[in-house]
Design a protein around this motif. Sequence first.
Motif, PDB file in Angstrom:
ATOM      1  N   CYS A 262      73.516  79.178  31.577  1.00 17.73           N
ATOM      2  CA  CYS A 262      74.632  78.382  31.059  1.00 17.73           C
ATOM      3  C   CYS A 262      75.434  77.849  32.246  1.00 17.73           C
ATOM      4  O   CYS A 262      76.106  78.624  32.940  1.00 17.73           O
ATOM      5  N   PHE A 263      75.378  76.551  32.482  1.00 12.60           N
ATOM      6  CA  PHE A 263      76.065  75.926  33.609  1.00 12.60           C
ATOM      7  C   PHE A 263      77.396  75.344  33.134  1.00 12.60           C
ATOM      8  O   PHE A 263      77.450  74.618  32.138  1.00 12.60           O
ATOM      9  N   SER A 264      78.466  75.645  33.862  1.00 14.18           N
ATOM     10  CA  SER A 264      79.801  75.205  33.451  1.00 14.18           C
ATOM     11  C   SER A 264      80.282  74.051  34.317  1.00 14.18           C
ATOM     12  O   SER A 264      79.704  73.737  35.363  1.00 14.18           O
ATOM     13  N   SER A 265      81.380  73.442  33.877  1.00 19.87           N
ATOM     14  CA  SER A 265      81.935  72.281  34.572  1.00 19.87           C
ATOM     15  C   SER A 265      82.476  72.635  35.953  1.00 19.87           C
ATOM     16  O   SER A 265      82.654  71.759  36.802  1.00 19.87           O
ATOM     17  N   THR A 266      82.740  73.923  36.219  1.00 17.61           N
ATOM     18  CA  THR A 266      83.254  74.335  37.525  1.00 17.61           C
ATOM     19  C   THR A 266      82.155  74.673  38.524  1.00 17.61           C
ATOM     20  O   THR A 266      82.439  75.158  39.625  1.00 17.61           O
ATOM     21  N   GLY A 267      80.891  74.438  38.146  1.00 16.52           N
ATOM     22  CA  GLY A 267      79.780  74.691  39.056  1.00 16.52           C
ATOM     23  C   GLY A 267      79.240  76.099  39.013  1.00 16.52           C
ATOM     24  O   GLY A 267      78.397  76.466  39.840  1.00 16.52           O
ATOM     25  N   LYS A 268      79.686  76.915  38.033  1.00 16.87           N
ATOM     26  CA  LYS A 268      79.199  78.286  37.920  1.00 16.87           C
ATOM     27  C   LYS A 268      78.052  78.356  36.915  1.00 16.87           C
ATOM     28  O   LYS A 268      77.906  77.483  36.059  1.00 16.87           O
ATOM     29  N   LYS A 297      90.066  79.238  32.226  1.00 13.73           N
ATOM     30  CA  LYS A 297      90.799  78.220  31.485  1.00 13.73           C
ATOM     31  C   LYS A 297      90.278  76.835  31.839  1.00 13.73           C
ATOM     32  O   LYS A 297      90.060  76.515  33.003  1.00 13.73           O
ATOM     33  N   GLU A 298      90.050  76.013  30.813  1.00 10.43           N
ATOM     34  CA  GLU A 298      89.561  74.631  30.942  1.00 10.43           C
ATOM     35  C   GLU A 298      88.134  74.554  31.479  1.00 10.43           C
ATOM     36  O   GLU A 298      87.653  73.473  31.811  1.00 10.43           O
ATOM     37  N   GLU A 299      87.436  75.694  31.594  1.00  8.64           N
ATOM     38  CA  GLU A 299      86.028  75.688  31.993  1.00  8.64           C
ATOM     39  C   GLU A 299      85.167  75.538  30.741  1.00  8.64           C
ATOM     40  O   GLU A 299      85.358  76.255  29.765  1.00  8.64           O
ATOM     41  N   VAL A 300      84.259  74.588  30.751  1.00 11.60           N
ATOM     42  CA  VAL A 300      83.401  74.340  29.597  1.00 11.60           C
ATOM     43  C   VAL A 300      81.947  74.379  30.035  1.00 11.60           C
ATOM     44  O   VAL A 300      81.626  74.149  31.206  1.00 11.60           O
ATOM     45  N   ILE A 301      81.060  74.673  29.073  1.00 14.44           N
ATOM     46  CA  ILE A 301      79.624  74.706  29.358  1.00 14.44           C
ATOM     47  C   ILE A 301      79.060  73.298  29.237  1.00 14.44           C
ATOM     48  O   ILE A 301      79.174  72.652  28.198  1.00 14.44           O
ATOM     49  N   ASN A 302      78.456  72.806  30.324  1.00 16.98           N
ATOM     50  CA  ASN A 302      77.868  71.465  30.346  1.00 16.98           C
ATOM     51  C   ASN A 302      76.420  71.438  29.880  1.00 16.98           C
ATOM     52  O   ASN A 302      75.964  70.462  29.301  1.00 16.98           O
ATOM     53  N   ALA A 303      75.689  72.503  30.153  1.00 14.87           N
ATOM     54  CA  ALA A 303      74.255  72.516  29.814  1.00 14.87           C
ATOM     55  C   ALA A 303      73.770  73.944  29.699  1.00 14.87           C
ATOM     56  O   ALA A 303      74.276  74.848  30.367  1.00 14.87           O
ATOM     57  N   ARG A 347      84.091  70.472  45.619  1.00 18.64           N
ATOM     58  CA  ARG A 347      85.338  70.173  46.322  1.00 18.64           C
ATOM     59  C   ARG A 347      86.413  69.800  45.306  1.00 18.64           C
ATOM     60  O   ARG A 347      86.138  69.618  44.126  1.00 18.64           O
ATOM     61  N   ASP A 348      87.640  69.649  45.774  1.00 18.82           N
ATOM     62  CA  ASP A 348      88.756  69.323  44.895  1.00 18.82           C
ATOM     63  C   ASP A 348      88.477  68.048  44.110  1.00 18.82           C
ATOM     64  O   ASP A 348      88.106  67.009  44.689  1.00 18.82           O
ATOM     65  N   GLY A 349      88.670  68.110  42.800  1.00 18.90           N
ATOM     66  CA  GLY A 349      88.484  66.935  41.947  1.00 18.90           C
ATOM     67  C   GLY A 349      87.051  66.686  41.555  1.00 18.90           C
ATOM     68  O   GLY A 349      86.783  65.849  40.691  1.00 18.90           O
ATOM     69  N   ASP A 350      86.102  67.385  42.167  1.00 25.60           N
ATOM     70  CA  ASP A 350      84.691  67.189  41.838  1.00 25.60           C
ATOM     71  C   ASP A 350      84.329  68.069  40.636  1.00 25.60           C
ATOM     72  O   ASP A 350      84.947  69.093  40.386  1.00 25.60           O
ATOM     73  N   LYS A 351      83.316  67.645  39.902  1.00 30.68           N
ATOM     74  CA  LYS A 351      82.870  68.436  38.744  1.00 30.68           C
ATOM     75  C   LYS A 351      81.367  68.268  38.544  1.00 30.68           C
ATOM     76  O   LYS A 351      80.783  67.259  38.970  1.00 30.68           O
ATOM     77  N   LEU A 352      80.765  69.247  37.926  1.00 24.60           N
ATOM     78  CA  LEU A 352      79.330  69.217  37.648  1.00 24.60           C
ATOM     79  C   LEU A 352      79.063  68.267  36.483  1.00 24.60           C
ATOM     80  O   LEU A 352      79.658  68.391  35.420  1.00 24.60           O
ATOM     81  N   VAL A 353      78.164  67.311  36.679  1.00 26.94           N
ATOM     82  CA  VAL A 353      77.877  66.290  35.665  1.00 26.94           C
ATOM     83  C   VAL A 353      76.610  66.609  34.885  1.00 26.94           C
ATOM     84  O   VAL A 353      76.562  66.481  33.663  1.00 26.94           O
ATOM     85  N   GLY A 354      75.562  67.030  35.581  1.00 23.81           N
ATOM     86  CA  GLY A 354      74.297  67.278  34.906  1.00 23.81           C
ATOM     87  C   GLY A 354      73.460  68.327  35.606  1.00 23.81           C
ATOM     88  O   GLY A 354      73.552  68.494  36.827  1.00 23.81           O
ATOM     89  N   VAL A 355      72.639  69.036  34.818  1.00 19.57           N
ATOM     90  CA  VAL A 355      71.739  70.066  35.342  1.00 19.57           C
ATOM     91  C   VAL A 355      70.419  69.957  34.589  1.00 19.57           C
ATOM     92  O   VAL A 355      70.417  69.819  33.365  1.00 19.57           O
ATOM     93  N   GLU A 356      69.312  70.038  35.301  1.00 23.06           N
ATOM     94  CA  GLU A 356      67.992  70.013  34.672  1.00 23.06           C
ATOM     95  C   GLU A 356      67.055  70.937  35.428  1.00 23.06           C
ATOM     96  O   GLU A 356      67.230  71.172  36.637  1.00 23.06           O
TER      97      GLU A 356
END
Length: 525
Positions: A262-268, A297-303, A347-356
Amino acid sequence: INMVAIDKGMPKLMTLKGILEAFIAHRRDVVTRRSIFDLNKARNRAHLLEGLSVALHNIDEIIELIKSAANPAEAKISLAAKTWQGSVIKELIGDRDMAMFKPEDLPAELGLQASGDYQLSQKQAQAILDLKLHRLTGLEKDKIFDEFNELLERIKHLLDILQNPDRLMQVIRDELIEIRDNFANGRMTEILEHKIDLTLEDLIAQEERVVTLSHGGYVKAQSLSDYQAQRRGGKGKAATKMKDEDFVDQLFVANSHDTVLCFSSTGKVHWLKVYELPMASRTARGKPIINLLPLEKEEVINAILPVSEFNDEQFVFMVTSSGTCKKTSLTNFARPRKGGIIAIELRDGDKLVGVEITSGEHDIMLFSANGKSIRFKESDVRAVGRTAIGVRGIKLKDDEVVSLIVAEQDSPILTATEKGYGKRTALGEYRAQARGGSGVISIKTSDRNGKVVGAIQVTDEDEMMLISNKGTLVRARAVDVSIIGRNTQGVTLINIAKGEKLVSVAKIAETEEEDAEGEEQVTEE
């Protein structure tokens, strides 16, 4: 032996003797209640048969009275008001106590009297009116008398159980012996002398399960056996029931022992086993995935990505909004940790967009908000360790990546803009180039179109969901969108109201077809 058990509605720590005593008390209560129920039922039935027996004994007078009545209601009243000859009941009962067989709520003035007369009740009168003519034959009369005698013996037997504690215990004993004789079998488990270390996973049977994740973050699992094979042309079954503002975003089949990354928007990245996902019916929504993972908080699962085996031949390919790409061997994610681990440093302001998950030989496509896109070989991105930052995938200026596509086959690419315009473009129009370039124009981001909100690879059979910032959802077929060149503005995908913007486009993981339970249809050629 000490065991916790529920006794009289309360949990108690009980010994073996205490449990046996509680069980016997429970069985006494069950058999007593059952016997009272059966006794009342038998008495009510015997009461009706009494009335029918009296009617058959006085059949000529009964028929004459019914014929002379103006209507059924009057006939019923007349039957109950008249006194009838009840000697037949005396003969049937014999030396048994008549009070034993009467319903408890029957008034004393009804039924067989000391004089030998019989007074019918309202229920008996109605049963006589409902009597069919064929019951007047000799054979049917005998059946009524025989059933009445059987009920008398049944009532006597039930009263014996209720009045005699020894008889009650004998019934309990006989029933337990019957259960033992019918259902007892040999021990199925094997007792070993040596201890075996077992984990929770060892105790869970391996089976194929269908896993669904909705756009709103609801996840669930179902047994694959819930989906019966249908003939060509069948209507199919809906995999899940969603609210109007939600839809299935990901659907895959995995073994119950497989791992879900489970990959989250914070890169975890977090780990879940398929058997840890909530099992639910086809029509249930499932549970929010944020309730299953320790998210911030505010971390969501992207994929979510299913993995059956962690090997060196597969890679996890990630891209961030700043255009950074990272390819890491799948084996780097083989050791779960409770709070998750960093999959990619942001980095600051960056976010994970996609994972495959990739094989290392695909073409990678990145799409930016300003309408740029780049296509390059996956081999251009060197595999690095989990703690590495990654490399540049596309050169951006006042822009950000909105979509990652791992190109498969030759299906066209659908792009959508925030003002509701979009198009499909043939995959061949996106020429491969070196990683890190500025890319080519994917769609014009004019004042009419606005910025790009997403890109997906679709076939003619696919459906997509368009989502606005006001919560509007439009479901559309990909085949209805025109295939045109890259450097164009596109066509209308959704009519956007004033002050409203398109924020997302997603391919629906399943088509919304009617649930045809067990139905099979065959389409003629």
